[in-house]
Scaffold this motif. Structure first.
Motif, PDB file in Angstrom:
ATOM      1  N   THR A  72      25.374   0.822  13.718  1.00 53.59           N
ATOM      2  CA  THR A  72      25.112   2.115  13.088  1.00 53.59           C
ATOM      3  C   THR A  72      26.381   2.653  12.446  1.00 53.59           C
ATOM      4  OG1 THR A  72      23.431   2.554  14.771  1.00 53.59           O
ATOM      5  CG2 THR A  72      24.204   4.432  13.479  1.00 53.59           C
ATOM      6  N   LEU A  73      26.345   2.829  11.121  1.00 58.23           N
ATOM      7  CA  LEU A  73      27.480   3.370  10.371  1.00 58.23           C
ATOM      8  C   LEU A  73      27.451   4.892  10.490  1.00 58.23           C
ATOM      9  CD1 LEU A  73      29.803   2.932   8.296  1.00 58.23           C
ATOM     10  CD2 LEU A  73      28.056   3.168   6.509  1.00 58.23           C
ATOM     11  N   VAL A  74      28.445   5.455  11.172  1.00 58.37           N
ATOM     12  CA  VAL A  74      28.448   6.902  11.409  1.00 58.37           C
ATOM     13  C   VAL A  74      29.587   7.636  10.706  1.00 58.37           C
ATOM     14  CG1 VAL A  74      27.156   6.844  13.564  1.00 58.37           C
ATOM     15  CG2 VAL A  74      29.654   6.598  13.614  1.00 58.37           C
ATOM     16  N   HIS A  75      30.536   6.909  10.143  1.00 51.42           N
ATOM     17  CA  HIS A  75      31.639   7.549   9.425  1.00 51.42           C
ATOM     18  C   HIS A  75      32.127   6.619   8.324  1.00 51.42           C
ATOM     19  CE1 HIS A  75      35.057  10.136   8.666  1.00 51.42           C
ATOM     20  NE2 HIS A  75      35.810   9.055   8.632  1.00 51.42           N
ATOM     21  N   LEU A  76      32.486   7.222   7.174  1.00 48.65           N
ATOM     22  CA  LEU A  76      32.931   6.445   6.036  1.00 48.65           C
ATOM     23  C   LEU A  76      33.928   7.265   5.230  1.00 48.65           C
ATOM     24  CD1 LEU A  76      32.485   3.888   4.290  1.00 48.65           C
ATOM     25  CD2 LEU A  76      30.678   5.141   3.131  1.00 48.65           C
ATOM     26  N   GLU A  77      35.043   6.635   4.861  1.00 52.04           N
ATOM     27  CA  GLU A  77      36.039   7.249   3.988  1.00 52.04           C
ATOM     28  C   GLU A  77      36.356   6.265   2.876  1.00 52.04           C
ATOM     29  OE1 GLU A  77      39.569   8.495   6.110  1.00 52.04           O
ATOM     30  OE2 GLU A  77      38.381   9.147   7.823  1.00 52.04           O
ATOM     31  N   ARG A  78      36.395   6.758   1.634  1.00 54.12           N
ATOM     32  CA  ARG A  78      36.726   5.903   0.486  1.00 54.12           C
ATOM     33  C   ARG A  78      38.139   6.214   0.006  1.00 54.12           C
ATOM     34  NH1 ARG A  78      37.511   5.403  -4.559  1.00 54.12           N
ATOM     35  NH2 ARG A  78      36.709   3.679  -5.768  1.00 54.12           N
ATOM     36  N   PHE A  79      38.859   5.150  -0.397  1.00 52.06           N
ATOM     37  CA  PHE A  79      40.214   5.278  -0.907  1.00 52.06           C
ATOM     38  C   PHE A  79      40.323   4.534  -2.225  1.00 52.06           C
ATOM     39  CE2 PHE A  79      40.373   5.874   3.603  1.00 52.06           C
ATOM     40  CZ  PHE A  79      41.231   6.949   3.757  1.00 52.06           C
ATOM     41  N   LEU A 105      31.874  13.832  14.291  1.00 47.29           N
ATOM     42  CA  LEU A 105      31.113  15.081  14.403  1.00 47.29           C
ATOM     43  C   LEU A 105      31.375  16.026  13.241  1.00 47.29           C
ATOM     44  CD1 LEU A 105      31.407  15.803  18.225  1.00 47.29           C
ATOM     45  CD2 LEU A 105      29.384  15.013  16.957  1.00 47.29           C
ATOM     46  N   ASN A 106      32.592  16.006  12.712  1.00 50.53           N
ATOM     47  CA  ASN A 106      32.932  16.870  11.586  1.00 50.53           C
ATOM     48  C   ASN A 106      32.082  16.560  10.354  1.00 50.53           C
ATOM     49  OD1 ASN A 106      34.520  18.917  10.266  1.00 50.53           O
ATOM     50  ND2 ASN A 106      35.573  17.245   9.219  1.00 50.53           N
ATOM     51  N   GLY A 107      31.833  15.293  10.085  1.00 48.35           N
ATOM     52  CA  GLY A 107      31.074  14.905   8.899  1.00 48.35           C
ATOM     53  C   GLY A 107      29.652  14.471   9.156  1.00 48.35           C
ATOM     54  N   ASN A 108      29.332  14.184  10.403  1.00 42.57           N
ATOM     55  CA  ASN A 108      28.018  13.627  10.733  1.00 42.57           C
ATOM     56  C   ASN A 108      27.619  14.053  12.149  1.00 42.57           C
ATOM     57  OD1 ASN A 108      25.720  12.059  10.903  1.00 42.57           O
ATOM     58  ND2 ASN A 108      26.771  10.088  10.753  1.00 42.57           N
ATOM     59  N   PRO A 109      27.379  15.350  12.362  1.00 38.79           N
ATOM     60  CA  PRO A 109      27.118  15.843  13.722  1.00 38.79           C
ATOM     61  C   PRO A 109      25.876  15.251  14.391  1.00 38.79           C
ATOM     62  CG  PRO A 109      26.751  17.577  12.094  1.00 38.79           C
ATOM     63  CD  PRO A 109      27.361  16.424  11.369  1.00 38.79           C
ATOM     64  N   ALA A 110      24.934  14.750  13.602  1.00 38.16           N
ATOM     65  CA  ALA A 110      23.720  14.150  14.170  1.00 38.16           C
ATOM     66  C   ALA A 110      23.886  12.648  14.444  1.00 38.16           C
ATOM     67  CB  ALA A 110      22.538  14.368  13.228  1.00 38.16           C
ATOM     68  N   TRP A 111      25.037  12.101  14.135  1.00 36.42           N
ATOM     69  CA  TRP A 111      25.313  10.664  14.304  1.00 36.42           C
ATOM     70  C   TRP A 111      24.266   9.819  13.565  1.00 36.42           C
ATOM     71  CZ3 TRP A 111      29.265   8.515  17.616  1.00 36.42           C
ATOM     72  CH2 TRP A 111      30.032   9.475  18.295  1.00 36.42           C
ATOM     73  N   ARG A 112      23.816  10.293  12.398  1.00 39.56           N
ATOM     74  CA  ARG A 112      22.801   9.531  11.654  1.00 39.56           C
ATOM     75  C   ARG A 112      23.434   8.298  11.021  1.00 39.56           C
ATOM     76  NH1 ARG A 112      24.668  13.044   8.126  1.00 39.56           N
ATOM     77  NH2 ARG A 112      24.691  12.506   5.922  1.00 39.56           N
ATOM     78  N   ASP A 113      22.623   7.294  10.782  1.00 42.65           N
ATOM     79  CA  ASP A 113      23.088   6.047  10.179  1.00 42.65           C
ATOM     80  C   ASP A 113      23.263   6.268   8.677  1.00 42.65           C
ATOM     81  OD1 ASP A 113      23.684   3.445   9.468  1.00 42.65           O
ATOM     82  OD2 ASP A 113      21.917   2.585  10.411  1.00 42.65           O
ATOM     83  N   LEU A 114      24.464   6.062   8.174  1.00 34.59           N
ATOM     84  CA  LEU A 114      24.781   6.300   6.774  1.00 34.59           C
ATOM     85  C   LEU A 114      24.523   5.078   5.894  1.00 34.59           C
ATOM     86  CD1 LEU A 114      28.197   8.120   7.360  1.00 34.59           C
ATOM     87  CD2 LEU A 114      25.917   9.157   7.100  1.00 34.59           C
ATOM     88  N   TYR A 115      24.120   3.981   6.485  1.00 36.58           N
ATOM     89  CA  TYR A 115      23.971   2.736   5.733  1.00 36.58           C
ATOM     90  C   TYR A 115      22.972   2.860   4.580  1.00 36.58           C
ATOM     91  CZ  TYR A 115      23.224  -2.153   4.553  1.00 36.58           C
ATOM     92  OH  TYR A 115      23.128  -3.341   3.876  1.00 36.58           O
ATOM     93  N   ASP A 116      21.823   3.483   4.834  1.00 35.62           N
ATOM     94  CA  ASP A 116      20.807   3.598   3.782  1.00 35.62           C
ATOM     95  C   ASP A 116      21.330   4.386   2.584  1.00 35.62           C
ATOM     96  OD1 ASP A 116      18.980   2.115   5.198  1.00 35.62           O
ATOM     97  OD2 ASP A 116      18.029   3.848   6.115  1.00 35.62           O
ATOM     98  N   GLU A 117      22.239   5.321   2.807  1.00 34.78           N
ATOM     99  CA  GLU A 117      22.800   6.109   1.706  1.00 34.78           C
ATOM    100  C   GLU A 117      23.733   5.282   0.823  1.00 34.78           C
ATOM    101  OE1 GLU A 117      24.548   9.745   3.191  1.00 34.78           O
ATOM    102  OE2 GLU A 117      22.920   9.952   4.653  1.00 34.78           O
ATOM    103  N   ILE A 118      24.390   4.292   1.391  1.00 37.75           N
ATOM    104  CA  ILE A 118      25.332   3.495   0.585  1.00 37.75           C
ATOM    105  C   ILE A 118      24.701   2.211   0.055  1.00 37.75           C
ATOM    106  CG2 ILE A 118      27.337   4.392   1.798  1.00 37.75           C
ATOM    107  CD1 ILE A 118      27.443   1.573   3.180  1.00 37.75           C
ATOM    108  N   ALA A 119      23.589   1.777   0.631  1.00 38.74           N
ATOM    109  CA  ALA A 119      22.989   0.494   0.258  1.00 38.74           C
ATOM    110  C   ALA A 119      21.990   0.625  -0.896  1.00 38.74           C
ATOM    111  CB  ALA A 119      22.307  -0.135   1.471  1.00 38.74           C
TER     112      ALA A 119
END
Length: 120
Positions: A72-79, A105-119
């Protein structure tokens, strides 16, 4: 301090941590995977986030993530450059668990999976 010829030291960052010369590479991502909210955490870095998270999810990446089922992808930072992403990954890996959880928690308090948003 003279860096090793195969490594560069980024100004303003810990001179004890050398980053490979990656000046010709493009941007990068720092990411955190987990197996459940407040579960085990893995901090990684990659230049291709969709491919790398897919590898973790499909069990193609051996080691810690496979052993603990971290998919489960819960945090992501781009550089913009990979060297900065590598330095950030090294920094976050040295943080306490509480700091990593606070980052999530600061960016994803529900610990939702971010994978679908990036895929997409």
């Amino acid at each position: 301090m003279t860096p090793c010829p195969r490594h560069t030291v980024m100004p303003g960052l810990d001179p004890g941590i050398h980053v490979p010369d990656v000046s010709r590479m493009r941007g990068g991502f720092v990411y955190i995977l987990t197996n459940r909210p407040n579960g085990a955490l893995y901090v990684g870095v990659t230049s291709d986030i969709v491919r790398r998270v897919f590898e973790h999810r499909e069990g193609l990446a051996d080691g810690f993530t496979a052993r603990y089922g971290l998919k489960t992808l819960v945090h992501l930072e781009r550089f913009d450059d990979i060297a900065t992403a590598i330095q950030r990954e090294k920094t976050v890996k040295h943080w306490s668990r509480a700091w990593k959880v606070a980052l999530i928690l600061n960016g994803n308090p529900a610990w939702r999976d971010l994978y679908d948003e990036i895929a997409r």
